[in-house]
Write an enzyme that holds these catalytic residues in place. Sequence first.
Site, PDB file in Angstrom:
ATOM      1  N   HIS A 223      56.536  79.291  12.452  1.00 36.60           N
ATOM      2  CA  HIS A 223      55.861  78.976  13.724  1.00 36.60           C
ATOM      3  C   HIS A 223      56.863  78.773  14.866  1.00 36.60           C
ATOM      4  O   HIS A 223      56.763  79.472  15.892  1.00 36.60           O
ATOM      5  CB  HIS A 223      54.974  77.738  13.542  1.00 36.60           C
ATOM      6  CG  HIS A 223      54.547  77.100  14.834  1.00 36.60           C
ATOM      7  ND1 HIS A 223      53.740  77.746  15.743  1.00 36.60           N
ATOM      8  CD2 HIS A 223      54.837  75.876  15.379  1.00 36.60           C
ATOM      9  CE1 HIS A 223      53.547  76.943  16.792  1.00 36.60           C
ATOM     10  NE2 HIS A 223      54.208  75.806  16.593  1.00 36.60           N
TER      11      HIS A 223
ATOM     12  N   HIS B  33      61.360  72.744  18.723  1.00 36.21           N
ATOM     13  CA  HIS B  33      60.442  71.902  19.501  1.00 36.21           C
ATOM     14  C   HIS B  33      59.660  70.890  18.659  1.00 36.21           C
ATOM     15  O   HIS B  33      59.183  69.884  19.186  1.00 36.21           O
ATOM     16  CB  HIS B  33      59.478  72.767  20.334  1.00 36.21           C
ATOM     17  CG  HIS B  33      58.362  73.392  19.553  1.00 36.21           C
ATOM     18  ND1 HIS B  33      58.475  74.628  18.963  1.00 36.21           N
ATOM     19  CD2 HIS B  33      57.111  72.954  19.272  1.00 36.21           C
ATOM     20  CE1 HIS B  33      57.328  74.922  18.359  1.00 36.21           C
ATOM     21  NE2 HIS B  33      56.483  73.929  18.525  1.00 36.21           N
TER      22      HIS B  33
ATOM     23  N   GLU C  57      59.424  65.362  16.270  1.00 35.10           N
ATOM     24  CA  GLU C  57      58.116  64.816  15.906  1.00 35.10           C
ATOM     25  C   GLU C  57      57.849  64.898  14.403  1.00 35.10           C
ATOM     26  O   GLU C  57      57.299  63.965  13.815  1.00 35.10           O
ATOM     27  CB  GLU C  57      57.009  65.569  16.654  1.00 35.10           C
ATOM     28  CG  GLU C  57      55.630  64.998  16.397  1.00 35.10           C
ATOM     29  CD  GLU C  57      54.557  65.691  17.222  1.00 35.10           C
ATOM     30  OE1 GLU C  57      53.420  65.187  17.228  1.00 35.10           O
ATOM     31  OE2 GLU C  57      54.845  66.721  17.851  1.00 35.10           O
ATOM     32  N   ASP C  58      58.244  66.006  13.761  1.00 35.80           N
ATOM     33  CA  ASP C  58      57.807  66.271  12.382  1.00 35.80           C
ATOM     34  C   ASP C  58      58.893  66.166  11.308  1.00 35.80           C
ATOM     35  O   ASP C  58      58.601  66.345  10.122  1.00 35.80           O
ATOM     36  CB  ASP C  58      57.187  67.681  12.299  1.00 35.80           C
ATOM     37  CG  ASP C  58      55.906  67.792  13.111  1.00 35.80           C
ATOM     38  OD1 ASP C  58      55.293  66.743  13.360  1.00 35.80           O
ATOM     39  OD2 ASP C  58      55.535  68.909  13.505  1.00 35.80           O
TER      40      ASP C  58
ATOM     41  N   ASP D 190      53.996  77.589  22.461  1.00 36.48           N
ATOM     42  CA  ASP D 190      53.521  76.895  21.253  1.00 36.48           C
ATOM     43  C   ASP D 190      52.007  77.038  21.122  1.00 36.48           C
ATOM     44  O   ASP D 190      51.474  77.376  20.062  1.00 36.48           O
ATOM     45  CB  ASP D 190      53.930  75.421  21.348  1.00 36.48           C
ATOM     46  CG  ASP D 190      53.364  74.575  20.216  1.00 36.48           C
ATOM     47  OD1 ASP D 190      53.466  74.999  19.055  1.00 36.48           O
ATOM     48  OD2 ASP D 190      52.826  73.488  20.500  1.00 36.48           O
TER      49      ASP D 190
ATOM     50  N   ASP E  92      35.422  96.878  38.274  1.00 35.72           N
ATOM     51  CA  ASP E  92      36.869  96.947  38.053  1.00 35.72           C
ATOM     52  C   ASP E  92      37.231  96.753  36.580  1.00 35.72           C
ATOM     53  O   ASP E  92      38.256  96.174  36.253  1.00 35.72           O
ATOM     54  CB  ASP E  92      37.609  95.932  38.928  1.00 35.72           C
ATOM     55  CG  ASP E  92      37.183  94.489  38.644  1.00 35.72           C
ATOM     56  OD1 ASP E  92      36.149  94.295  37.974  1.00 35.72           O
ATOM     57  OD2 ASP E  92      37.883  93.563  39.089  1.00 35.72           O
TER      58      ASP E  92
END
Length: 722
Positions: free
Chosen positions: A64, A88, A92-93, A155, A275
């Site tokens: 990911h 990123h 946190e993880d 993300d 359009d």
Amino acid sequence: MSDISFTSKTINHPKVQAAFKELKELSNLYLNNTEKQQLRKAVHYGAYAHESQTRKSGEPYISHPITVAAILASLKVDVDTLCAGVLHDTIEDTSVNYTDLKSEFGVVVADLVEGVTKLDKLKFRNLKEAQAETFVKMLFAMAEDIRVIIIKLADRLHNMRTIEFMSPSGQRRIAKETLDVYAPIAERIGLKTVQQEMETYAFKAMHPNQYAELEKRIQEVSGNRKKTIDKIQKKISKAFLQSGLVPEISAREKSIYSLYRKIKQKKSTFDEIDDLFGVRIVVKELNDCYTALGIVHNLYPPNEDGFKDYIAVPKLNGYQSLHTIVKGPYGLTLEVQIRTEEMDKMSEGGVAAHWLYKRQGSESDQRLNRARSWLNSLLNLQKDSVSSLEFYENLKSELGSDEIYVFTPKGDIVQLPMNSTVLDFAFAIHTSVGAHAKGASVNDKPVPLSHVISTGQTVKVISSDDLTVSSEWLSRVVTSKARTAIRKELKQIKDEDALVLGHRMLDRALDTFGYSFEKLDQRSIKRTLKTYQMNSMDDLLKSLAFGENIPSIVARNLLPLLKQKGIDKSYIPKEALVISGNEGSIVNYPNCCQPVPGDEIVGYLSPAKGVVLHQKDCPNVEELRKTAPERMVVTSWDVQTNGTFKTTLELDVINKTGVLAKLAGIIAENEVNIETIDQNEKDGDCTELTFVVEALNNQQVARLLNNLTSYPEVLTARRKTS
């Protein structure tokens, strides 16, 4: 973790290898060797940190963040942003912290990862609050470093690509948030490809049946239309060759969500969309755009309402292009977009690209200034809003709307959302212009403040020295700036009105006890403020007018302790509260009985509305006396009242042509203003007419009813009572 070797088994997983290959292919196009090494290090570091984690799809989690970095690489972001994209989720993880990242990759990467982490750590009571706070946090993060938002958008885009692995309820929740929060931000900072892909996945998740139906219809018509467009492309190319221009010409197709939104907004059918398919022409120089426009219009007749010059007047996100709708062969209507190579890059990478690369040059600086100006205006609006939820709800519809461009009398351009009114224009010029607006003209013709304006019009606002803000204005504006400013002004007016009325109410209550406001000592005031948990006397006075506290009880508490003894708690005020009509929004006149000067009245202290005036014989008064007698207020009209007061007249008339116009004329002759007219057919030839009018007093109403009754076609005329 600074001494680890970054060896990870998951790095060799097929899904991870595929993601890594895509990242390398995209980033190798513009990174130098040192930067490539830095990115490779981030990939191995991230893989080691996420070693034991998997996604809901079952593949290693590291696939990911690597894919997120690949999305960022397609935008040609700098290497720090790429590394932060890979890392990123580490803070946190995983066990990795800010200090670890700073040590391995420097302060910039560590700050970016921490910025993304802060966005993800927000916790809320409900979904609406979560979306509102997320949106506000994203704005502040964008103001500090736009790269945090670009990482977050990448993300979210990858999460949308794999949304099918979530539960149906989770899919709908994430899809709605994407359409409400993430896609509009992507659009505003110019990441059009990211925006459109997000919208497509979100639309499919939220409305699978409508998505399938539109997809089927597009496939049905695309074959024949694409052949026609191929012919048009060749014809345009030939015409350009003859003129000496060699542009890049390509076909374009409207995104499925844009198509869905246009059908909903225009209340049209699929076949009426003009359009769906189009042609994009990319030229070298700015002047070539207008030359190309002439060539296209010589080939195919233009729709006079279908031309938009976003080069002269760029969109808020910096987007520039000429748009023209032309009538092609076989009756096919299509949109042609004409822009320079620089404008084309801008439409794909947007303001974000200029922000990231910090390019020099006046054109780039102008775009950045526009983006920063938009961002700062949002942050200022947020400060003026009562809550993040109010701010977000006000702004949500505005973010997704098309834009119009109007002119001030001096020729300055003002950009507003579609369906904006003169009031929106006034507040866009300046808050004080809006707050003091009393009239307007569009193209030199007088119009009401609620008039909806269109692109190309010149709007002039006529101001008053007095504040003219009304609560009704909230239903006449569409922009968040206007709505927030109106609410702020109304609150200020209401606070001022409440302060004056509260003072009068307390004076009246103290006088009943043989005391006055001037005699109050500081010790008693401090003691009472503490009792009511108020910060100041002004707050306490306002609470009386707002019906939050009872004047008699507050007055008794304000008396010196010795004087409080032996006071009869069931006192009757010596004087009535006199109503002059100058009390403003803090005194309410309910629709149940609509009292006007001359009627016998009684007041009720409503905790929600402040002082509510009723006619003395209103049935609701008896119920109020039973439930809260302490909140009843003896009131009377001042000898001289100011302003007009709303009341309703009900007439039964013979149904004849011209009756309504004649009766309206009689009302006008009596110098009474009509607010609304309602008509209800009754049995036979009889019609009931209901006029809501604004009168000075009940004597004027009585004279008017007498005059109306004298008209032959009027069977009965009465004032509506509860």
